[in-house]
Design an enzyme around this catalytic site. Sequence first.
Site, PDB file in Angstrom:
ATOM      1  N   LYS A   1       0.865  -1.178   0.000  1.00  0.00           N
ATOM      2  CA  LYS A   1       0.000   0.000   0.000  1.00  0.00           C
ATOM      3  C   LYS A   1       0.897   1.221   0.000  1.00  0.00           C
ATOM      4  O   LYS A   1       2.105   1.098   0.189  1.00  0.00           O
ATOM      5  CB  LYS A   1      -0.910   0.004   1.231  1.00  0.00           C
ATOM      6  CG  LYS A   1      -0.140  -0.260   2.543  1.00  0.00           C
ATOM      7  CD  LYS A   1      -1.042  -0.300   3.766  1.00  0.00           C
ATOM      8  CE  LYS A   1      -1.851  -1.553   3.909  1.00  0.00           C
ATOM      9  NZ  LYS A   1      -3.282  -1.352   3.743  1.00  0.00           N
ATOM     10  N   ARG A   2       0.315   2.402  -0.206  1.00  0.00           N
ATOM     11  CA  ARG A   2       1.122   3.614  -0.128  1.00  0.00           C
ATOM     12  C   ARG A   2       1.884   3.654   1.202  1.00  0.00           C
ATOM     13  O   ARG A   2       1.392   3.160   2.213  1.00  0.00           O
ATOM     14  CB  ARG A   2       0.225   4.859  -0.250  1.00  0.00           C
ATOM     15  CG  ARG A   2      -0.352   5.061  -1.633  1.00  0.00           C
ATOM     16  CD  ARG A   2       0.732   5.293  -2.673  1.00  0.00           C
ATOM     17  NE  ARG A   2       1.395   6.557  -2.457  1.00  0.00           N
ATOM     18  CZ  ARG A   2       1.276   7.632  -3.233  1.00  0.00           C
ATOM     19  NH1 ARG A   2       0.530   7.580  -4.323  1.00  0.00           N
ATOM     20  NH2 ARG A   2       1.915   8.743  -2.963  1.00  0.00           N
TER      21      ARG A   2
ATOM     22  N   LYS B   1      -0.581   4.448   8.026  1.00  0.00           N
ATOM     23  CA  LYS B   1      -0.696   3.017   7.702  1.00  0.00           C
ATOM     24  C   LYS B   1       0.289   2.168   8.509  1.00  0.00           C
ATOM     25  O   LYS B   1       0.213   0.951   8.541  1.00  0.00           O
ATOM     26  CB  LYS B   1      -0.491   2.803   6.199  1.00  0.00           C
ATOM     27  CG  LYS B   1      -1.616   3.411   5.343  1.00  0.00           C
ATOM     28  CD  LYS B   1      -1.335   3.245   3.855  1.00  0.00           C
ATOM     29  CE  LYS B   1      -2.365   3.880   2.955  1.00  0.00           C
ATOM     30  NZ  LYS B   1      -3.577   3.045   2.734  1.00  0.00           N
TER      31      LYS B   1
ATOM     32  N   THR C   1      -9.001  -1.080   0.603  1.00  0.00           N
ATOM     33  CA  THR C   1      -9.500  -2.077  -0.346  1.00  0.00           C
ATOM     34  C   THR C   1      -8.449  -3.169  -0.540  1.00  0.00           C
ATOM     35  O   THR C   1      -8.787  -4.283  -0.924  1.00  0.00           O
ATOM     36  CB  THR C   1      -9.835  -1.446  -1.709  1.00  0.00           C
ATOM     37  OG1 THR C   1      -8.740  -0.612  -2.118  1.00  0.00           O
ATOM     38  CG2 THR C   1     -11.114  -0.636  -1.638  1.00  0.00           C
TER      39      THR C   1
ATOM     40  N   LYS D   1      -8.798  -7.355  -1.159  1.00  0.00           N
ATOM     41  CA  LYS D   1      -8.123  -8.139  -2.204  1.00  0.00           C
ATOM     42  C   LYS D   1      -7.360  -9.305  -1.585  1.00  0.00           C
ATOM     43  O   LYS D   1      -7.378 -10.424  -2.103  1.00  0.00           O
ATOM     44  CB  LYS D   1      -7.138  -7.259  -2.976  1.00  0.00           C
ATOM     45  CG  LYS D   1      -7.768  -6.101  -3.714  1.00  0.00           C
ATOM     46  CD  LYS D   1      -6.684  -5.124  -4.190  1.00  0.00           C
ATOM     47  CE  LYS D   1      -7.270  -3.773  -4.524  1.00  0.00           C
ATOM     48  NZ  LYS D   1      -6.240  -2.730  -4.713  1.00  0.00           N
TER      49      LYS D   1
HETATM   50  C1  LIG Z   1      -5.889  -1.725  -3.924  1.00  0.00           C
HETATM   51  C2  LIG Z   1      -4.761  -0.864  -4.230  1.00  0.00           C
HETATM   52  C3  LIG Z   1      -4.419   0.167  -3.352  1.00  0.00           C
HETATM   53  C4  LIG Z   1      -5.146   0.433  -2.053  1.00  0.00           C
HETATM   54  O1  LIG Z   1      -4.560  -0.347  -1.033  1.00  0.00           O
HETATM   55  P1  LIG Z   1      -4.882  -0.068   0.514  1.00  0.00           P
HETATM   56  O2  LIG Z   1      -4.213  -1.224   1.194  1.00  0.00           O
HETATM   57  O3  LIG Z   1      -6.359  -0.134   0.663  1.00  0.00           O
HETATM   58  O4  LIG Z   1      -4.290   1.226   0.870  1.00  0.00           O
HETATM   59  C5  LIG Z   1      -3.343   0.964  -3.668  1.00  0.00           C
HETATM   60  N1  LIG Z   1      -2.631   0.762  -4.797  1.00  0.00           N
HETATM   61  C6  LIG Z   1      -2.927  -0.232  -5.647  1.00  0.00           C
HETATM   62  C7  LIG Z   1      -2.096  -0.423  -6.864  1.00  0.00           C
HETATM   63  C8  LIG Z   1      -3.999  -1.080  -5.401  1.00  0.00           C
HETATM   64  O5  LIG Z   1      -4.294  -2.045  -6.276  1.00  0.00           O
END
Ligand SMILES: *Cc1c(COP(=O)(O)O)cnc(C)c1O
Length: 817
Positions: A551-552, A557, A659, A663
Amino acid sequence: MTAVDLEVDQLNSSVDALRRSLSNRLMYGVGKDAVAARPQDWLHAAALAVRDRLVARWMSTTRRQYEQDVKRVYYLSMEFLIGRTFTNALLALGIYEPMKEALAGVGVDMEALIDLEPDAALGNGGLGRLAACFLDSMATLGVPGFGYGIRYEYGMFRQQIVDGEQVETPDYWLRSGNPWEFPRPEIQYPVHFGGRTVQRDGHVEWVDTQHVNATAYDTVIPGFATSATNTLRLWSARAPEELDLSAFNQGDYQRAVETRNASENVSRLLYPDDSTMAGRELRLRQEYFFVSATMQDLIRRYLRTHSTFGRFSEKVAVHLNDTHPVLAIPELMRLLVDIHRVPWDKALAHVQQVFSYTNHTLMPEALETWDVELLSRMLPRHLEIIFDINAEFLRKASEGGAHDPEMIRRISLVDEYGQRRVRMAYLAIVASHKVNGVSKLHSQLMTRDIFSDFARLFPDRFTNVTNGITPRRWLAQASPSLAGLIDDAIGPRWRADLFELGALRKLRGDASFEEAFRAAKRSNKVRLAHRLAHHTGLTFDPDALFDMQVKRIHEYKRQLLNVLHVIVRYNRIRAEPQREWTPRVVLFAGKAASAYRMAKTIIKLINDVAAKVNHDPIVGDRLKVVFVPNYGVSLAELLIPAANLSEQISTAGTEASGTGNMKLALNGALTIGTLDGANIEICDSVGPEHIFIFGHTADQVDGLRSAGYRPRQFYEQNAELRMALDQIRTGFFSPGDPARFSDIFHTLVDWGDHYMVLADFAAFVEAQEAVDRRFVDVPSWTASAIENVAGMGMFSSDRAIAEYARDIWRVKPVELG
Ligand SMILES: *Cc1c(COP(=O)(O)O)cnc(C)c1O
């Protein structure tokens, strides 16, 4: 326009027909001879062959929408993080295998082509990816909709790691052309800036402006297993023909061309920040540029089939993905009132019925505001409209009982404290009929904290739609092995109805299914280990626990919490190397905003810790740490299916939804997480025994903060934590530059630890110990992993879009007949 029925080739999707299309498209579309064609040319030809097969569906969907005079949704977003399109389109059309065979027939390996396609990375992270998942679901459900955004020439930067540090390089994703888009040079709207307003015959005119033209590029968005499609329309800036003719006439050709180029900068690049970029003039221009073109386009489309605005709000819904497109509100007001001469009250009533707004963050520093002075220079008419909306709103609020001048100051659309600024979120709320948060917790906190005054004024306006993800990309496409196994077990219908996954629960205790499930996960780990070995030179044991935080990079986070645990684990292994350790590979990936110093330091720390751990002979295979560079959609598709453990460890109350958490769970990873964002709903869906929850709740975080949080106490009282922090402070991981991480130490220990890393540390380590114990109990871990997949039904973006369509947009699917 004449309505003749054209004679076109009917394209079927047999292997023979596809092979013929490939040859035709290579020759007539790409203009290459087979003997000279590079893989890139074949990819282009194959993409065109696929696109051809989408076009007929696209045209018939569009015709049906016109015939039925449907209500349309305009989904406005500064970001669409699409990723690659080729595989997605093949799967939507159900022609993956035939295309693979057709390509093999001309001597081309399709798997190799797939990796050549650049990601369309027109977004930073979660917000942009959400927009992409929503387009997929709108098309799949037949919701008549358009995505509208900007066709950035440079998308999200590419991240390289050089000596452990992030280095950014520009992403010129259009280098080899974009076979998926249709340029529409004939669709062009002027977008004005600057100037001043004058009164003429009782109307306001905006004069002495400069303008740039917005021109459209359309991409077909195929629905899955339906002939319905939608359109993503992205705007690109074109200098007007006449621009700087004077310089040209004076013989200064070069300056004329330079001025033209500068005016086209507005669609040049995506700002690489994952929250707000308020304050930058070019960013404000971008925001206005795309919403102005979109509002003009929407009115043109409406007026094609209606002669008055009487039914406008029955036929149009406009959705604002965060506040970035909020200028659409005063722009639509301006077009209705100044250009189309709709009376102000009628226009405002329409606006309030068509707009809806999704809030994506509770962090006050990320709520967009724009300087009144800047707005008055760039968009003077829009500022007047905002003031008028504000005056009317405040008048009604005080008639309704809000007499307290402090309250009036608080809710005003214009922040009068210090330099005057327009609060874009407040404008969105006042001019929308629905405002939603993106998880249950976030929607609650939104109305309790940041928008509490508005929630009291407009109690019916606020609602929740928990985010979702498309199972087509995030399971079917990303993990063919697991998808195939699920198909064999319960059939393929889960792709269009994710609740079907619940049927996996009846396989509880089925030893052969569990065995096959483990094998699918293992094959994804082998696939990843293979790629990682390639660029790290390290080998990874596919039977180790793959622990993933992707994630970022952001303090909220809490990648730092994860690193602290890694360091403690490392110290423990070194202290007792003979003990039985559950082998782990800890994987990190994510980009840091280019101006975010602390996030970049965190990347460097992860890499320094990795270098130390990975080369310590005492540790061996018991612990490996990897930072995988250049996180994006395609890398996510490779990483996520290989995870056993999903790190969702934000400070409770900070992650609006997440999100990535969905996943990973959909791919059979168990979550270690705080009670934050959608983690709470994931916990409810999969059951608390199949997830590792730890740490302070949002209420406890508030409590701790107001009681006076003292992080140093945690440092002093926890010996392992102290050792890890001291190692960071004294250069144990950076012997060549011992002070490199002293800011990290001080941020956590001395400067208040705003995200309460130290307060959650002990609970996190304890939860990680529970993870170790569960992982070695293979049947129990497998059962939990299957429960996670089975419980993901409600996290489909199809469910989210169905809720938006029913409760917010009030639109019905197009009938395809
Ligand atoms: C799903 C997704 C995110 C969001 O990730 P989080 O864990 O919810 O912050 C960010 N970047 C990409 C490329 C993603 O596919």
